[in-house]
Motif scaffolding. Structure first.
Motif, PDB file in Angstrom:
ATOM      1  N   SER A  31       0.810  -1.250   0.128  1.00 50.58           N
ATOM      2  CA  SER A  31       0.038  -0.028  -0.082  1.00 50.58           C
ATOM      3  C   SER A  31       0.989   1.170  -0.153  1.00 50.58           C
ATOM      4  O   SER A  31       0.526   2.134  -0.714  1.00 50.58           O
ATOM      5  N   GLU A  32       1.973   1.128   0.557  1.00 47.36           N
ATOM      6  CA  GLU A  32       2.673   2.550   0.869  1.00 47.36           C
ATOM      7  C   GLU A  32       3.575   2.677  -0.527  1.00 47.36           C
ATOM      8  O   GLU A  32       3.699   3.778  -1.124  1.00 47.36           O
ATOM      9  N   ILE A  33       4.043   1.415  -1.347  1.00 48.02           N
ATOM     10  CA  ILE A  33       4.374   1.799  -2.619  1.00 48.02           C
ATOM     11  C   ILE A  33       3.274   2.225  -3.768  1.00 48.02           C
ATOM     12  O   ILE A  33       3.342   3.181  -4.546  1.00 48.02           O
ATOM     13  N   GLY A  34       2.202   1.668  -3.245  1.00 45.98           N
ATOM     14  CA  GLY A  34       1.145   2.468  -4.482  1.00 45.98           C
ATOM     15  C   GLY A  34       0.694   3.820  -4.242  1.00 45.98           C
ATOM     16  O   GLY A  34       0.556   4.537  -5.068  1.00 45.98           O
ATOM     17  N   MET A  35       0.925   4.045  -2.773  1.00 46.34           N
ATOM     18  CA  MET A  35       0.735   5.632  -2.644  1.00 46.34           C
ATOM     19  C   MET A  35       1.869   6.511  -3.184  1.00 46.34           C
ATOM     20  O   MET A  35       1.420   7.667  -3.759  1.00 46.34           O
ATOM     21  N   LEU A  36       3.035   5.997  -3.053  1.00 43.34           N
ATOM     22  CA  LEU A  36       3.933   6.482  -3.574  1.00 43.34           C
ATOM     23  C   LEU A  36       3.958   6.853  -5.110  1.00 43.34           C
ATOM     24  O   LEU A  36       4.120   7.822  -5.798  1.00 43.34           O
ATOM     25  N   MET A  37       3.669   5.760  -5.763  1.00 44.28           N
ATOM     26  CA  MET A  37       3.136   5.684  -7.272  1.00 44.28           C
ATOM     27  C   MET A  37       2.117   6.555  -7.562  1.00 44.28           C
ATOM     28  O   MET A  37       2.165   7.309  -8.684  1.00 44.28           O
ATOM     29  N   ALA A  38       1.004   6.786  -6.743  1.00 46.78           N
ATOM     30  CA  ALA A  38      -0.060   7.601  -6.960  1.00 46.78           C
ATOM     31  C   ALA A  38       0.387   9.041  -6.821  1.00 46.78           C
ATOM     32  O   ALA A  38      -0.298   9.924  -7.477  1.00 46.78           O
ATOM     33  N   MET A  39       1.307   9.454  -5.973  1.00 46.47           N
ATOM     34  CA  MET A  39       1.928  10.684  -5.723  1.00 46.47           C
ATOM     35  C   MET A  39       2.725  11.013  -6.913  1.00 46.47           C
ATOM     36  O   MET A  39       3.099  12.233  -6.874  1.00 46.47           O
ATOM     37  N   GLY A  40       3.111   9.996  -7.918  1.00 43.34           N
ATOM     38  CA  GLY A  40       3.875  10.563  -8.876  1.00 43.34           C
ATOM     39  C   GLY A  40       5.108  10.059  -8.829  1.00 43.34           C
ATOM     40  O   GLY A  40       6.061  10.218  -9.748  1.00 43.34           O
TER      41      GLY A  40
END
Length: 137
Positions: A31-40
């Motif tokens: 989920s943290e990796i997904g958040m980083l990717m969602a933030m660009g």
């Protein structure tokens, strides 16, 4: 020559252990990796993060292995440890010879295996779908 084959197999086994640890980190931090990717954050940056983590883990393990290996070799060479001759084909003492080049070769090969072991988890982390990763929260 054949002695190095055993060392290589041990290092490859350790490489699988490092890859397993990094894969577990990727799954735990999905989920943290997904958040980083969602933030660009780019896929390349995610790959770099996990390769750097692999390198740091490997460097620490190599350093610890060198220190423990050296002091173990010195201890075995210094103390008279009697071996049962009938069990070890007539040897009553374990011969020890410390050579710097063996430490250097072992360190280089361990580092190479470590970097190779970090590639798969790093790529796996970079290929996560941000939406699916965030939904897993």
């Amino acid at each position: 020559m054949f002695v190095w084959l055993y060392y290589i197999l041990i290092y490859i086994t350790a490489g699988f252990g490092i890859a397993n640890t990094l894969i577990n980190i990727v799954m735990d931090k999905k989920s943290e990796i997904g958040m980083l990717m969602a933030m660009g954050t780019s896929k390349k940056s995610i790959t770099k993060i996990f390769l750097i983590e692999s390198t740091i883990l490997g460097a620490f393990g190599i350093l610890l292995g060198l220190v423990v290996g050296y002091f173990t070799a010195v201890a075995i060479g210094s103390y008279e440890i009697e071996l049962p001759a009938e069990m070890y084909l007539g040897l009553t003492r374990m011969p020890m010879k410390i050579e710097a080049m063996n430490f250097i070769y072992a360190s280089i090969f361990a580092f190479i295996i470590n970097v190779i072991a970090g590639v798969y988890p790093a790529r796996k982390a970079s290929k996560l779908d941000p939406v699916e990763a965030i939904e897993s929260i």
